[in-house]
Scaffold this active site. Sequence first.
Site, PDB file in Angstrom:
ATOM      1  CB  ILE A 165     -17.115  48.481 -33.959  1.00 45.57           C
ATOM      2  CG1 ILE A 165     -16.234  48.704 -35.018  1.00 45.57           C
ATOM      3  CG2 ILE A 165     -16.761  47.546 -32.701  1.00 45.57           C
ATOM      4  CD1 ILE A 165     -14.849  48.846 -34.687  1.00 45.57           C
ATOM      5  CD  GLU A 272      -1.874  52.858 -29.135  1.00 40.99           C
ATOM      6  OE1 GLU A 272      -1.355  52.804 -30.502  1.00 40.99           O
ATOM      7  OE2 GLU A 272      -2.968  52.884 -28.737  1.00 40.99           O
ATOM      8  CG  HIS A 295      -4.018  50.023 -31.493  1.00 43.54           C
ATOM      9  ND1 HIS A 295      -3.602  51.415 -31.403  1.00 43.54           N
ATOM     10  CD2 HIS A 295      -5.074  49.831 -32.044  1.00 43.54           C
ATOM     11  CE1 HIS A 295      -4.973  52.089 -32.229  1.00 43.54           C
ATOM     12  NE2 HIS A 295      -5.572  51.049 -32.666  1.00 43.54           N
TER      13      HIS A 295
END
Length: 412
Positions: A165, A272, A295
């Site tokens: 990435i 989360e 997310h």
Amino acid sequence: MSKQATTSYPKERINILFLENISDKAVQQFKQNGYVNVRKLSGALSEEELIKQVKDVHLLGIRSKTQVTAKVLAAATKLQAIGCFCIGVNQVDLKAATNAGVVVFNAPYSNTRSVAELVIAASIMLIRRIPDKNKAAHEGTWMKDAKGSFELRGKTLGIIGYGNIGSQVSVLAEALGMKVLFYDIETKLPLGNAQSARSMKELVAQSDVITLHVPETRQTSNLINKTLLKSFKPGSILINFARGEVVDLKALAAALKECQLTGAAIDVYPVEPEKNGDPFSTPLQGLPNVILTPHIGGSTEEAQQNIGEDVSLKLFQYLERGITNGSHTVPAIGLPPVENAHRILHIHRNVPGVLSAINTALSHNNINILGQYLKTNDTIGYVVLDVDKKLAKQAVELLKQVKDTIKVRVLY
């Protein structure tokens, strides 16, 4: 080559469980390939719930929320493989999976573009202070002001973690006219005109926008902390679309309040919510020029389809050909089928003498080996054996009795 069954075990008896609303593309692929017992659940399961569900499951598909612990793996006595339909595998106890001979696959590249595009988008929004202007407009206040708003062109992007990435972000940023610095613990070949920084401290001191693309490890926990934040270039921006544990959010909130940083975009958090609609809190809520997202870095239709196809293909190849390329547990082997033979997969503890014991057991019983492939890692060995069709059943029983055997399966 004559056509033969792709697997000795009837496909209609293979139980597959998909959790966390995995792409319908994956479900369709399995059903189109003859695997009809596919169950799909929309959310993650607790350890206790998962233990109840995996008893008769052969393939388990998950995303990032489901935790596959040693207890879950101990209960999953029929489990052959786990497909992580995401880029990470930290939600699986890989040591326990390795010891159980369970193959674990993921899709490390499939959502690269989706995350990279969102990083660039967040950079533009934050450097133009769009979150503040958007909030004001929604509240009925007109804020037509150029103060504190800048172009990305000519600015420096600092990338911490120059992997799949990070390097993609590098290419997009340079196309927009940015200067790119990167830091990685491994030596990486720069793309375009990107330059390597000697340290993170050097990188953050020179960068207008800093973006994180590192895994969650002991070394990266609180990588961005109170001490390092003091070295950030005044007025800079931080983007974290990597892992929640990487940034000390309280320290980041303090740095934003003190104007050491002028903006942040955070997509991942240390804790989360389990599902949509659950309450969520973070020290960054209510701060100016901060983008908070749930997310969704890789959550695009294209990425989910790519992930579904990638992981499904790896699972098919393992089930039907014994191929383990891309596995995080069993050593990687890729090989073509052999005509007029039965193929047997043997997973064992990596200790001296196992291969010799396999060959001795078969030769003493006059079982001819037509092909044999072995690969090991630190923990286990993976042997693929092609034997005479007439003697395959006897061979399986003999292989099960070999000391340090973990799993034996007739492939076809």
